[in-house]
Design a protein around this motif. Structure first.
Motif, mmCIF file in Angstrom:
data_model
loop_
_atom_site.group_PDB
_atom_site.id
_atom_site.type_symbol
_atom_site.label_atom_id
_atom_site.label_comp_id
_atom_site.label_asym_id
_atom_site.label_seq_id
_atom_site.Cartn_x
_atom_site.Cartn_y
_atom_site.Cartn_z
ATOM 1 N N THR A 53 63.869 65.963 72.494
ATOM 2 C CA THR A 53 62.871 66.968 73.353
ATOM 3 C C THR A 53 63.889 68.065 73.693
ATOM 4 N N GLU A 54 65.149 67.717 74.000
ATOM 5 C CA GLU A 54 66.012 68.876 74.666
ATOM 6 C C GLU A 54 65.966 70.003 73.375
ATOM 7 N N ASP A 78 62.739 71.929 72.838
ATOM 8 C CA ASP A 78 62.654 72.676 73.988
ATOM 9 C C ASP A 78 63.263 74.064 73.653
ATOM 10 N N PHE A 99 61.293 76.020 70.995
ATOM 11 C CA PHE A 99 60.109 76.683 71.161
ATOM 12 C C PHE A 99 60.380 77.706 72.437
ATOM 13 N N ARG A 100 61.553 77.491 73.195
ATOM 14 C CA ARG A 100 61.752 78.622 74.079
ATOM 15 C C ARG A 100 62.293 79.830 73.297
ATOM 16 N N TYR A 118 61.542 80.855 70.382
ATOM 17 C CA TYR A 118 60.261 81.304 69.923
ATOM 18 C C TYR A 118 59.541 82.011 70.934
#
Lengths: 332, 332
Positions: free
Chosen positions: A243-244, A247, A250-251, A253
Motif C-alpha cells: 500500500t505504501e 500510495d 498514485f501520489r 501521478y
C-alpha cells in the motif's frame, strides 16, 4: 508485469582517430577542418539518412537540447568552435567529429536491444574504415586520446530504471561488485552525473583484453541480472509495503498531473514512481510517454519551449505545465 | 470569489439547570433520572421532530461519530452512563441532558446565519421554560455548573476557515486582540483542540454583562471583520505568491484524489487548500462536499465505515479511499 519497462535504452559508442594526423590534444584549426571534411564527405556521399551540422552554427540552447536528447555529448559542446556532427532524423545514430577523439560513432536503440545499436554503429565504422586509415596498432588496437578507450574504443551502455534496488539501498553494493569486473554504474547523463529518478547507466570501463562482442555480451548479461535482482527486490517490497508503494505511485501521478511548480529533481523522482506504476500495471501509460517526459522536461528542452531568457522559477512553472498537458492527453 | 465559503457553520449553545435540584456535581443517579424524564417528556410531548437516545444505549464508536458530527459534546460522552440527548434528523438541534449542566441546548446552522441557530435554540428554551422552573437568579442570571457560563448561559460560536491569516502568521495576534474583548479563537473541536486545516471557532468567553443579542451581534461582527481581514491577506498573498498558492491548491487536489494513505492531519491540511481553491473558483466543488469530507474523514466516522476493530494504518488507508471516491464522483 511489464518487465521490459525497466530498460530504457541501449547505446554503443566507438572512439576512432586517423593515422598520420595529430592526436586531438595537439590539433590546430587546420587539422580539425581536415578531419571534419574527410568524415563529412565520406558519410554524405554514402548515406542519405544523415545530415551534417557544425556546432558553431547552432545556438547554445539548441546544443544543450541536443545533449539532453542524448544526440550529442557534453564534450562535443565544450569544443563547439571546432566540433560538428552528422545525425539522422530519429537522432539515434550520430557521428561526432572533433570530440575527445577525432571521431565518435554513437548508436542508440530502445530497450535492451543493444545488438541493434551495435549493428548501426558498426555499419558506419565499416564505411569509414573502407575510406580512411584509422590509427590502429596491432598490439594496442584503436588508439584514442584517453588510454581508457584504447583497444576496442567501445563503450557499450544500457540505461536502466532500478527504483526498488535504490529504495533497498542496494546500488552502492552493486556498484562495488560489478566494478571489480570492469563494469560501471552511473547516473543518467554519464560520468560524474548524479542519479535522479533511480535511472542508471551500466557500461564497460575496460575497452581492451576482450572482443567487442564479449564486452557487449557482458554488459547485457549484467543488466539482465540487475533486472532480475530488481524484480526480487520489487517482489519483496511489494509483499511488505504494497500500500505504501501504491500510495507513492498514485501520489506521483496526482502531483505530476496537477502541480503548477515542479523542479527537475522532484519531477524525476515522481516520474520514477510513475514508471513503477506502469511496470506494476497500476497506471496505463505508454512507455514512450514516460521516456518523452523524461527528455522534454529537462532544463534546456524547457527553456527551448519558453523561447526567451527565463529564470529557474520560470522553468519550474513551464515544467509543471508540460507534465500537466502531456498527462492530460493520456487516458490513464 | 466565493467569500461565503470562509464561514463553515454557526452554533448556539444554552446552559440551563433546574431550580430546587442538586447541581450536576452533586447529583446522584436518581437526580439524573429525574432531570432526564422531566426534559424528555416535555420535549417529546411537544416536538415530533426530536428523538430521544440514552448514551448508554449507543456503542462507544457511535458516540464518537456523533461527536465528530458535532451533534453531541465530548463532555456528554464522558458521562455516558447517565447522559442522554434529543436530536432531530438533520442533527442541527440537540438537547443534551446531564452534561456539564443538567440541560444544554445546541443549535447549528450553515454559514454565518447564527440568528437562525439562535431562533431554533430559543424555541426549545421557551418550551422548557414554560414547563419547568429554571435555576435563575435575578442578579446573576441563569445558574450554571461552571461560573464562566453563568448569566446568559450562552455560547455563540462561528466556525471559520482562515488559511491566509494562518499562512501570514496572524492568528496569534488576532487571538490576543479579540481576547481582550472577551472573544476566543480556538481549534475545530473547541477548547484545547489543536487547529487543523486552518479551521477555527470564534466564540464568546463572557456570558454575563451583555444581553444574548449583544453577544451574538458581537461574535457575528468579529467574524465579519475576520473574513474581511482574511480577504486582505488573501489579496496580498495572491498578488505576491499566486503561482505558489495555485500549486498548493492543485497538488492538494491531486493528492486527495489519488493517494492510498492519508493521515488526519495531512488530509485536513490538503482539504484546507482545496477549500481555498473553491473560494478562488479554481476548483469547482460544492461547499457541501467539502464540509461532508471534513466530517466523514474524521477517525470515528472512518472506523464506523470499516466496521471492525482497526489500526491507525487501516484508518489512513480507508480515509484515502473515502477522499478518492467522493472526489471521483465530482466533476471538477
Amino acid at each position: 508485469m511489464k518487465e521490459r519497462a525497466a530498460v530504457l535504452s541501449s547505446r554503443i559508442r566507438l572512439a576512432r582517430n586517423l593515422k598520420d594526423t595529430r592526436m586531438p590534444l595537439k590539433m590546430n584549426e587546420e587539422d580539425c577542418k581536415y578531419i571534419r571534411d574527410k568524415v563529412k564527405t565520406i558519410i554524405l556521399n554514402n548515406r542519405t539518412d544523415l545530415e551534417f551540422q557544425s556546432l558553431s552554427d547552432i545556438s547554445e540552447l539548441d546544443r544543450e537540447v541536443l545533449a539532453e536528447q542524448r544526440c550529442i555529448s557534453k564534450d562535443l559542446i565544450r569544443k563547439y568552435e571546432i566540433s560538428s556532427f552528422l545525425t539522422n532524423e530519429k537522432k539515434d545514430l550520430t557521428i561526432m567529429i572533433n570530440e575527445e577523439d577525432q571521431i565518435r560513432i554513437q548508436a542508440l536503440s530502445e530497450g535492451i536491444d543493444i545488438w541493434e545499436a551495435w549493428t548501426k554503429a558498426n555499419e558506419i565504422d565499416d564505411l569509414l574504415d573502407q575510406n580512411l586509415d584509422y590509427a590502429y596498432d596491432s598490439h594496442f588496437g584503436y588508439l584514442t586520446t584517453c588510454p581508457t578507450n584504447t583497444g576496442t574504443g567501445l563503450r557499450a551502455s544500457i540505461m536502466v530504471h532500478l527504483p526498488f534496488l535504490t529504495m533497498d539501498n542496494y546500488i552502492e553494493k552493486i556498484a562495488s561488485s560489478i566494478g571489480r569486473i570492469g563494469v560501471a554504474i552511473r547516473g543518467l547523463y554519464g560520468e560524474g552525473s548524479e542519479s535522479m529518478g533511480a535511472i542508471y547507466q551500466i557500461s564497460n570501463q575496460m575497452t581492451t583484453g576482450e572482443s567487442e562482442e564479449d564486452i557487449i555480451r557482458k554488459i547485457r548479461a549484467i543488466v539482465t541480472q540487475l533486472i532480475y535482482r530488481e524484480s526480487v527486490s520489487r517482489r519483496k517490497m511489494i509483499r511488505n509495503r504494497k500500500t505504501e508503494i501504491e500510495d507513492k505511485i498514485f501520489r506521483a501521478y496526482g502531483i505530476l498531473k496537477n502541480s503548477r511548480i515542479l523542479d527537475l529533481k522532484e519531477s524525476m523522482n515522481e516520474l520514477s514512481y510513475l514508471r513503477i506504476g506502469v511496470i506494476l500495471e497500476l497506471i496505463d501509460l505508454d512507455e514512450k510517454v514516460l521516456n518523452d517526459l523524461a527528455v522534454l522536461t529537462q532544463p534546456a528542452n524547457i527553456k527551448k519551449r519558453i523561447g526567451k531568457p527565463s529564470s529557474e522559477s520560470d522553468l519550474n512553472i513551464k515544467r509543471a505545465e508540460v507534465f500537466r498537458n502531456i498527462l492530460s492527453e493520456q487516458e490513464v
